[in-house]
Design an enzyme around this catalytic site. Structure first.
Site, PDB file in Angstrom:
ATOM      1  N   ARG A  79     -46.796  11.020  47.159  1.00 55.08           N
ATOM      2  CA  ARG A  79     -48.115  10.637  46.653  1.00 55.08           C
ATOM      3  C   ARG A  79     -48.694  11.821  45.889  1.00 55.08           C
ATOM      4  O   ARG A  79     -48.100  12.890  45.850  1.00 55.08           O
ATOM      5  CB  ARG A  79     -49.027  10.321  47.831  1.00 55.08           C
ATOM      6  N   HIS A 118     -52.040  24.800  60.879  1.00 58.70           N
ATOM      7  CA  HIS A 118     -50.955  24.257  60.061  1.00 58.70           C
ATOM      8  C   HIS A 118     -51.449  23.332  58.957  1.00 58.70           C
ATOM      9  O   HIS A 118     -50.684  22.531  58.425  1.00 58.70           O
ATOM     10  CB  HIS A 118     -49.901  23.549  60.919  1.00 58.70           C
ATOM     11  N   GLU A 126     -37.071  21.712  65.297  1.00 60.62           N
ATOM     12  CA  GLU A 126     -36.770  22.624  64.195  1.00 60.62           C
ATOM     13  C   GLU A 126     -36.867  24.041  64.743  1.00 60.62           C
ATOM     14  O   GLU A 126     -37.682  24.301  65.633  1.00 60.62           O
ATOM     15  CB  GLU A 126     -37.806  22.490  63.066  1.00 60.62           C
ATOM     16  N   LYS A 129     -39.091  11.760  58.838  1.00 59.79           N
ATOM     17  CA  LYS A 129     -38.639  13.132  58.578  1.00 59.79           C
ATOM     18  C   LYS A 129     -37.192  13.357  58.985  1.00 59.79           C
ATOM     19  O   LYS A 129     -36.497  14.177  58.390  1.00 59.79           O
ATOM     20  CB  LYS A 129     -39.563  14.128  59.284  1.00 59.79           C
TER      21      LYS A 129
HETATM   22  P1  ADP Z   1     -47.288  17.909  58.679  1.00 65.03           P
HETATM   23  O1  ADP Z   1     -46.561  16.908  57.837  1.00 65.03           O
HETATM   24  O2  ADP Z   1     -47.643  17.406  60.045  1.00 65.03           O
HETATM   25  O3  ADP Z   1     -48.441  18.580  57.964  1.00 65.03           O
HETATM   26  P2  ADP Z   1     -45.273  19.896  58.000  1.00 65.03           P
HETATM   27  O4  ADP Z   1     -43.863  19.672  58.386  1.00 65.03           O
HETATM   28  O5  ADP Z   1     -45.637  19.634  56.573  1.00 65.03           O
HETATM   29  O6  ADP Z   1     -46.224  19.072  58.987  1.00 65.03           O
HETATM   30  O7  ADP Z   1     -45.695  21.386  58.364  1.00 65.03           O
HETATM   31  C1  ADP Z   1     -47.009  21.848  58.223  1.00 65.03           C
HETATM   32  C2  ADP Z   1     -47.064  23.349  58.433  1.00 65.03           C
HETATM   33  O8  ADP Z   1     -46.567  23.675  59.736  1.00 65.03           O
HETATM   34  C3  ADP Z   1     -46.218  24.184  57.491  1.00 65.03           C
HETATM   35  O9  ADP Z   1     -46.856  24.462  56.268  1.00 65.03           O
HETATM   36  C4  ADP Z   1     -45.999  25.444  58.319  1.00 65.03           C
HETATM   37  O10 ADP Z   1     -47.148  26.262  58.319  1.00 65.03           O
HETATM   38  C5  ADP Z   1     -45.838  24.894  59.718  1.00 65.03           C
HETATM   39  N1  ADP Z   1     -44.410  24.633  60.024  1.00 65.03           N
HETATM   40  C6  ADP Z   1     -43.762  23.452  59.955  1.00 65.03           C
HETATM   41  N2  ADP Z   1     -42.474  23.579  60.298  1.00 65.03           N
HETATM   42  C7  ADP Z   1     -42.273  24.874  60.609  1.00 65.03           C
HETATM   43  C8  ADP Z   1     -41.147  25.636  61.052  1.00 65.03           C
HETATM   44  N3  ADP Z   1     -39.959  25.078  61.258  1.00 65.03           N
HETATM   45  N4  ADP Z   1     -41.322  26.957  61.270  1.00 65.03           N
HETATM   46  C9  ADP Z   1     -42.540  27.552  61.091  1.00 65.03           C
HETATM   47  N5  ADP Z   1     -43.630  26.891  60.683  1.00 65.03           N
HETATM   48  C10 ADP Z   1     -43.516  25.564  60.441  1.00 65.03           C
END
Ligand code: ADP
Length: 503
Positions: A291, A234, A199, A116
């Site tokens: 994917r 999440h 982040e 990432k």
């Molecule tokens: P993973 O790959 O572990 O599933 P992601 O980066 O795709 O993690 O994030 C999954 C979820 O987490 C997002 O859809 C959102 O709900 C929450 N999330 C991720 N990053 C942030 C952020 N910077 N601020 C607020 N919510 C976040």
């Protein structure tokens, strides 16, 4: 075109891929673990090969063994599905090194997006907005200084992350050092890579992602968005398209950013670019999933493209049969993920034997299931047992259809989240299309199974299940009725059978 494809997965996605292969006249090879000897994907494939015991590390994650099986059974390609080895660069490389086609992106694109931190840097370079953050190369003091600049709350994330693992929200500076330590440990355990980064934690964002498709001839298109803001921990539970949030202008800008993201890593095949959209409607790149995505069917219904067929054609070297201008959204689609879990008990995964599964059947109702009557749900695999997908002429039509379909989905024997999904799709905020990612925590934290009488339909289904089993055992025993002794009969369970359905 390929003549035989090995499907390196299990459950509903393996079944989904096998069905399209059957349609195309391509033979299929399933791989299965000892827990899946009678599973749907094992039964449906033309050939099935046992690859090991139930734990994924000894079966579905055994890339070396899977490549061997593909060669032994004379396959010419491998479809990885999602999860398991689908985003494993070593596996994609091993497939190609064996002279087989990997039905997915080039290994270099998987690698670039799998990290990432690298992905964020590449996106920033390509002009795609990323969530403000800190790449986390320095000392604890650097983390503390960066977090102060970003402003609390911040999110600690794993560079190799996925599935919400290694992710920690930190509200104040005093908690940051411990959160970094825990996240590092969790990331090391889950991914073998302890790197974490920061982040800014966006307040109440929406998750909107774009499906992209690229061929080997330089054509890249997007197939519009999916709104995935209904999440628990999440992780997505309900997805829909079009997103109620986007207007044409934002849709176009995000679509162009998604295509730019794909081009930046030389992407080929189907992929998903995920964004968060904040309260001011600014969008930020979150990650790219290299994917097929769980929620791909809603795009298929609204855009009219079979994504698995497209994946196979692209992998076989065919050019995309459409350009961006040919693609349009028509009507509205919603997907609910049906999990074997208990939403009233911290979403604890549920296991057991499915005594009876009765799926809703009707116009524009699609059920992608990996589990059917008689199957056992074990703790070894993901608790998602099916996806319920509906299409409607417009959003309200789709909402009504989903409510109807959930009401007519009966699963006996294993606790499911169906009653929970029923309450979500009837919730005013969801109906208005105003859901942000904190919706479930905000409105359903104390959710309990409504204390209502078991509806007639469920009682009838249970009674029929009992009757069928009794009849089957009478026949099998030359006329001796043994049905009442059936240990799986709902009537014979002292603890009361679990009903995953409410009308
Ligand atoms: P993973 O790959 O572990 O599933 P992601 O980066 O795709 O993690 O994030 C999954 C979820 O987490 C997002 O859809 C959102 O709900 C929450 N999330 C991720 N990053 C942030 C952020 N910077 N601020 C607020 N919510 C976040």
């Amino acid at each position: 075109m390929f003549s035989k494809i090995l499907v390196a997965n299990r459950g509903e996605i393996a079944v989904r891929v096998i069905r399209t292969c059957q349609e195309l006249g391509i033979r299929t090879v399933a791989v299965y673990s000892e827990a899946d000897a009678t599973a749907l994907h094992t039964v449906l494939a033309d050939e099935a090969v046992l690859i090991g015991p139930p734990p994924p590390t000894e079966s579905y994650l055994r890339g070396d063994r899977i490549v061997e099986v593909a060669l032994e059974t004379r396959c010419d390609a491998v479809h990885p599905g999602y999860g398991f080895l689908s985003e494993n660069t070593d596996f994609a490389e091993a497939v190609e090194a064996a002279g087989l086609v990997f039905i997915g992106p080039p290994p270099a694109a998987i690698r670039a997006m799998g990290d990432k931190v690298t992905a964020r840097a590449l996106m920033a370079e390509a002009g795609v907005p990323v969530v403000p953050g800190y790449e986390g190369e320095g000392s604890l003091d650097d983390f503390l200084a960066a977090a102060r600049d970003l402003g609390y709350p911040v999110l600690v994330k794993a560079a190799a992350g996925g599935g919400g693992k290694g992710m920690r929200v930190v509200e104040r500076e005093a908690d940051l050092p411990a959160a970094i330590e825990t996240a590092r440990r969790e990331a090391q355990g889950a991914f073998g890579d302890p790197r974490v980064y920061l982040e800014k934690y966006l307040p109440r964002p929406r998750h909107v992602e774009f499906q992209v498709l690229a061929d080997q001839h330089g054509n890249v298109v997007h197939l519009f968005e999916r709104e995935c803001s209904v999440q628990r921990r999440h992780q997505k539970i309900i997805e829909e398209t079009p997103s109620p949030l986007l207007d044409d202008d934002l849709r176009q800008r995000m679509g162009e950013a998604a295509v730019a993201a794909a081009r930046a890593v030389g992407y080929v095949n189907a992929g998903t670019v995920e964004f968060l959209v904040d309260e001011e409607r600014h969008f930020y790149f979150l990650e790219m999933n290299t994917r097929l995505q769980v929620e791909h069917p809603i795009t298929e219904l609204v855009v009219g493209v079979d994504l698995v067929k497209a994946q196979i054609n692209v992998a076989a070297g065919k050019p995309l049969p459409f350009s961006q201008a040919d693609l349009h959204q028509r009507g509205h689609a919603i997907e609910c993920r049906v999990y074997a879990e208990d939403p009233a008990n911290n979403f604890l995964p549920a296991t057991g034997r499915v005594l009876r599964a009765v799926e809703p059947v009707g116009p524009w109702v699609r059920v992608d299931a990996g589990v059917t009557t008689g199957d056992t749900v074990t703790h070894h695999y993901d608790p998602m047992i099916a996806k319920l997908i509906v299409w409607g002429e417009h959003r309200l039509d789709a909402l009504r259809k989903m409510a109807w379909a959930l009401d007519h989905y009966i699963v006996l024997g294993v606790t499911t989240n169906i009653p929970f999904l029923q309450d979500i799709v009837r919730h005013e905020t969801f109906r208005r299309g105003e859901v942000t990612t904190d919706f479930v925590e905000r409105h359903f934290a104390d959710w309990r199974l409504p204390d209502e009488p078991v509806p007639d339909e469920v009682l009838i289904a249970a009674a029929l299940a009992d009757l069928f089993e009794a009849t089957a055992s009478i026949n099998a025993n030359g006329g001796a009725p043994t049905g009442s002794g059936d240990p799986f009969s709902p009537w014979n369970q002292a603890d009361g059978f679990r009903v995953g359905q409410r009308v």
